[in-house]
Scaffold this motif. Structure first.
Motif, mmCIF file in Angstrom:
data_model
loop_
_atom_site.group_PDB
_atom_site.id
_atom_site.type_symbol
_atom_site.label_atom_id
_atom_site.label_comp_id
_atom_site.label_asym_id
_atom_site.label_seq_id
_atom_site.Cartn_x
_atom_site.Cartn_y
_atom_site.Cartn_z
ATOM 1 N N HIS A 328 0.859 -1.196 0.000
ATOM 2 C CA HIS A 328 0.000 0.000 0.000
ATOM 3 C C HIS A 328 0.891 1.240 0.000
ATOM 4 N N PRO A 329 1.562 1.499 -1.123
ATOM 5 C CA PRO A 329 2.537 2.608 -1.148
ATOM 6 C C PRO A 329 1.884 3.960 -0.864
ATOM 7 N N PRO A 330 2.616 4.854 -0.237
ATOM 8 C CA PRO A 330 2.068 6.182 0.046
ATOM 9 C C PRO A 330 1.840 6.961 -1.249
ATOM 10 N N GLU A 331 0.894 7.888 -1.170
ATOM 11 C CA GLU A 331 0.663 8.789 -2.307
ATOM 12 C C GLU A 331 1.574 10.008 -2.096
ATOM 13 N N ILE A 332 2.374 10.335 -3.109
ATOM 14 C CA ILE A 332 3.333 11.442 -2.966
ATOM 15 C C ILE A 332 3.017 12.513 -4.002
ATOM 16 N N LEU A 333 2.657 13.694 -3.518
ATOM 17 C CA LEU A 333 2.294 14.800 -4.415
ATOM 18 C C LEU A 333 3.223 15.988 -4.172
ATOM 19 N N PHE A 334 3.252 16.875 -5.138
ATOM 20 C CA PHE A 334 4.039 18.098 -4.989
ATOM 21 C C PHE A 334 3.151 19.292 -5.302
ATOM 22 N N TYR A 335 3.247 20.330 -4.504
ATOM 23 C CA TYR A 335 2.513 21.576 -4.777
ATOM 24 C C TYR A 335 3.333 22.705 -4.173
ATOM 25 N N GLY A 336 2.878 23.939 -4.369
ATOM 26 C CA GLY A 336 3.614 25.081 -3.810
ATOM 27 C C GLY A 336 5.005 25.177 -4.426
ATOM 28 N N PHE A 337 5.965 25.592 -3.626
ATOM 29 C CA PHE A 337 7.312 25.885 -4.135
ATOM 30 C C PHE A 337 7.841 24.920 -5.199
ATOM 31 N N HIS A 338 8.174 25.502 -6.331
ATOM 32 C CA HIS A 338 8.909 24.798 -7.385
ATOM 33 C C HIS A 338 10.037 25.783 -7.705
ATOM 34 N N ALA A 339 10.917 25.965 -6.706
ATOM 35 C CA ALA A 339 11.863 27.085 -6.722
ATOM 36 C C ALA A 339 13.290 26.612 -6.942
ATOM 37 N N GLU A 340 13.855 27.047 -8.048
ATOM 38 C CA GLU A 340 15.240 26.711 -8.351
ATOM 39 C C GLU A 340 16.176 27.497 -7.421
ATOM 40 N N GLY A 341 17.340 26.936 -7.101
ATOM 41 C CA GLY A 341 18.350 27.677 -6.345
ATOM 42 C C GLY A 341 19.064 28.642 -7.280
ATOM 43 N N VAL A 342 19.830 29.556 -6.710
ATOM 44 C CA VAL A 342 20.571 30.485 -7.563
ATOM 45 C C VAL A 342 21.895 30.889 -6.906
ATOM 46 N N ALA A 343 22.945 30.878 -7.716
ATOM 47 C CA ALA A 343 24.265 31.348 -7.268
ATOM 48 C C ALA A 343 24.558 32.614 -8.066
ATOM 49 N N LEU A 344 24.879 33.694 -7.378
ATOM 50 C CA LEU A 344 25.004 34.992 -8.041
ATOM 51 C C LEU A 344 26.449 35.362 -8.350
ATOM 52 N N ASP A 345 26.597 36.144 -9.414
ATOM 53 C CA ASP A 345 27.894 36.742 -9.733
ATOM 54 C C ASP A 345 28.006 37.997 -8.868
ATOM 55 N N ASP A 346 28.935 37.979 -7.902
ATOM 56 C CA ASP A 346 29.008 39.136 -7.000
ATOM 57 C C ASP A 346 30.023 40.179 -7.461
ATOM 58 N N THR A 347 30.362 40.135 -8.765
ATOM 59 C CA THR A 347 31.256 41.173 -9.286
ATOM 60 C C THR A 347 30.482 42.190 -10.140
ATOM 61 N N THR A 348 29.170 42.083 -10.163
ATOM 62 C CA THR A 348 28.373 43.011 -10.980
ATOM 63 C C THR A 348 28.281 44.386 -10.314
ATOM 64 N N SER A 349 27.840 45.374 -11.106
ATOM 65 C CA SER A 349 27.748 46.734 -10.553
ATOM 66 C C SER A 349 26.718 46.793 -9.420
ATOM 67 N N LEU A 350 25.719 45.911 -9.441
ATOM 68 C CA LEU A 350 24.749 45.888 -8.335
ATOM 69 C C LEU A 350 25.474 45.660 -6.999
ATOM 70 N N PHE A 351 26.352 44.650 -6.967
ATOM 71 C CA PHE A 351 27.097 44.368 -5.734
ATOM 72 C C PHE A 351 28.053 45.522 -5.400
ATOM 73 N N HIS A 352 28.735 46.044 -6.422
ATOM 74 C CA HIS A 352 29.706 47.126 -6.164
ATOM 75 C C HIS A 352 29.032 48.365 -5.594
ATOM 76 N N GLU A 353 27.925 48.748 -6.203
ATOM 77 C CA GLU A 353 27.240 49.968 -5.740
ATOM 78 C C GLU A 353 26.641 49.765 -4.345
ATOM 79 N N LEU A 354 26.106 48.561 -4.118
ATOM 80 C CA LEU A 354 25.535 48.276 -2.793
ATOM 81 C C LEU A 354 26.632 48.288 -1.718
ATOM 82 N N GLU A 355 27.783 47.737 -2.111
ATOM 83 C CA GLU A 355 28.943 47.741 -1.225
ATOM 84 C C GLU A 355 29.296 49.178 -0.818
#
Ligand SMILES: [Zn+2]
Length: 436
Positions: A328-355
């Motif tokens: 009697h295998p369990p029923e396994i469903l997915f809902y809500g978050f389908h969110a990919e991870g992200v690794a950022l380039d911290d050499t962009t002007s966004l990081f520099h200006e925020l710094e």
């Protein structure tokens, strides 16, 4: 000469932040008083739309996410609830014209998680109680204080009479805590820019990477009965322990694998959280069904669908080690978050200006952080080519009892946002105004 003009305008903005501080605290207290949990965001969003328009003089677009069209997007997360009456609010600054600066989105989510068990709190969760240097309340850290920071950064600029040299939008979104569909809806509606900043509260550090997240719901069936026939029945709660242990062993397994580069220094980057479990309704009845829900983290670069397949296969394999669950295998469903991870380039002007802004205001270097949760920044970076990161105040007990934000830090973050807006969007000076 130009620098001197900018410096004197920056000084005028700092003065406004000081003058507006009591108003900023009152604003944070006010928005904390709204119980803006999932499905209950409308009242606060209406307040935000009114505030954007009436106090900040923004051009406001308040719209309900178009789920039918969003569902075609690869970053869409499947909801189990309707969107009627739950708008996303976008305010466009009328004092930011296309000029030599770069356009900017400042975004915050106003949805909060439940405050239960409320009886365990030392402060009423929806009042925003100030004690010493802290404000306590559900959502004050995550992330209504961040919203207050960018609202008052902009208000200080506006009240200092400064015109910006690029378009600026302020956004109040829903569903950061469960899908990210609010932020996605604003992007799909065409609200893009040269960068986006989200003041999620990671202790005045800038986010360099974040994990991906999925949600799963597992239903274990038993055979219910009166306890007098318990020997002929199967207790679904007891059988669900097999699945609980399988989730724990999956967590140990993924954390024993080589770590993603950005998470090498983190002792336990991938968390599997069993967040909900429901079963049974009577001490003398054997429960027929047990439903548990869990949140699973994974590294940037991994496809959420692959993780779902992997989790499902792992749980079904472990279920086979139990005679009952094998049949009697369990029923396994997915809902809500389908969110990919992200690794950022911290050499962009966004990081520099925020710094530069962080250093100018706090006098300290800006530290990076890798977070073991998700935020809306993934959408901007992964699907729209918009550099985006999080930088927000110091606080504690996010999603827990007695959540708080440090008020000195909130004031400093407000000043950092104001400084950043001026650097990024640029200031339209007297002679430039004549040419537009
Ligand atoms: Zn948050």
């Amino acid at each position: 000469m130009k620098n001197t003009v900018h410096e004197s305008l920056q000084a005028a903005v700092s003065k406004q932040i000081d003058l507006l501080w009591e108003d900023e605290l009152a604003f944070l207290k006010k928005i904390t008083s709204y119980r803006s949990t999932l499905g209950n965001e409308a009242a606060l969003q209406n307040f935000m739309a009114d505030y954007f328009q009436r106090v900040l003089g923004l051009e406001v677009d308040s719209f309900v996410p178009d789920i039918k069209s969003l569902s075609k997007h690869q970053a869409f997360s499947v909801p189990e609830w309707p969107y009627d009456g739950r708008p996303v609010v976008v305010g466009t600054a009328l004092n930011g014209k296309v000029g030599n600066g770069k356009s900017l989105i400042l975004q915050g989510h106003i949805d909060v998680v439940s405050a239960e068990p409320v009886a365990s709190w030392d402060y009423p969760p929806f009042e925003g109680t100030i004690e010493g240097n802290r404000m306590y309340g559900r959502g004050v850290q995550d992330m209504k204080s961040g919203v207050a920071a960018f609202v008052f950064a902009y208000r200080a600029i506006m009240e200092a009479g400064i015109e910006l040299d690029a378009p600026l939008t302020l956004q109040s979104v829903i569903e950061e805590e469960c899908t990210g569909n609010g932020a996605l809806a604003a992007l799909e509606k065409g609200y893009t820019a040269d960068a986006a900043l989200i003041p999620e509260p990671f202790g005045q550090k800038v986010v360099k990477a974040q994990v991906g997240v999925i949600w799963t719901r597992i239903t274990v069936k038993g055979v219910g009965a009166h306890t007098e026939r318990a020997h002929q029945s199967v207790n679904a709660i007891e059988k669900s322990m097999v699945i609980l242990n399988a989730l724990k062993s999956y967590q140990s397994h993924v954390n024993s694998q080589p770590k993603h580069d950005d998470f090498k220094g983190h002792p336990h980057p991938l968390n599997v959280n069993i967040g909900k479990i429901h079963s049974g309704d009577w001490p003398s009845s054997v429960p027929s069904e047990c439903v548990m829900e869990a949140r699973v983290g994974f590294y940037p670069g991994q496809d959420p669908q692959d993780i779902k397949d992997q989790v499902k296969a792992w749980l079904l394999e472990k279920a086979c080690e139990d005679d009952w669950l094998k049949e009697h295998p369990p029923e396994i469903l997915f809902y809500g978050f389908h969110a990919e991870g992200v690794a950022l380039d911290d050499t962009t002007s966004l990081f520099h200006e925020l710094e530069k802004s962080h250093e100018a205001v706090s006098g300290k270097p800006l530290e990076r952080t890798e977070i073991t949760c998700t935020t809306d920044i993934r959408h901007y970076n992964l699907h729209y080519g918009i550099p985006a990161t999080c930088y927000g105040p110091v606080g504690g007990n996010m999603h827990g009892i007695n959540e708080w934000v440090d008020l000195d830090s909130l004031k400093e973050v407000t000043a950092v946002y104001a400084d950043f807006i001026l650097r990024w969007c640029g200031i339209r000076t007297g002679d430039e105004r004549g040419h537009s």
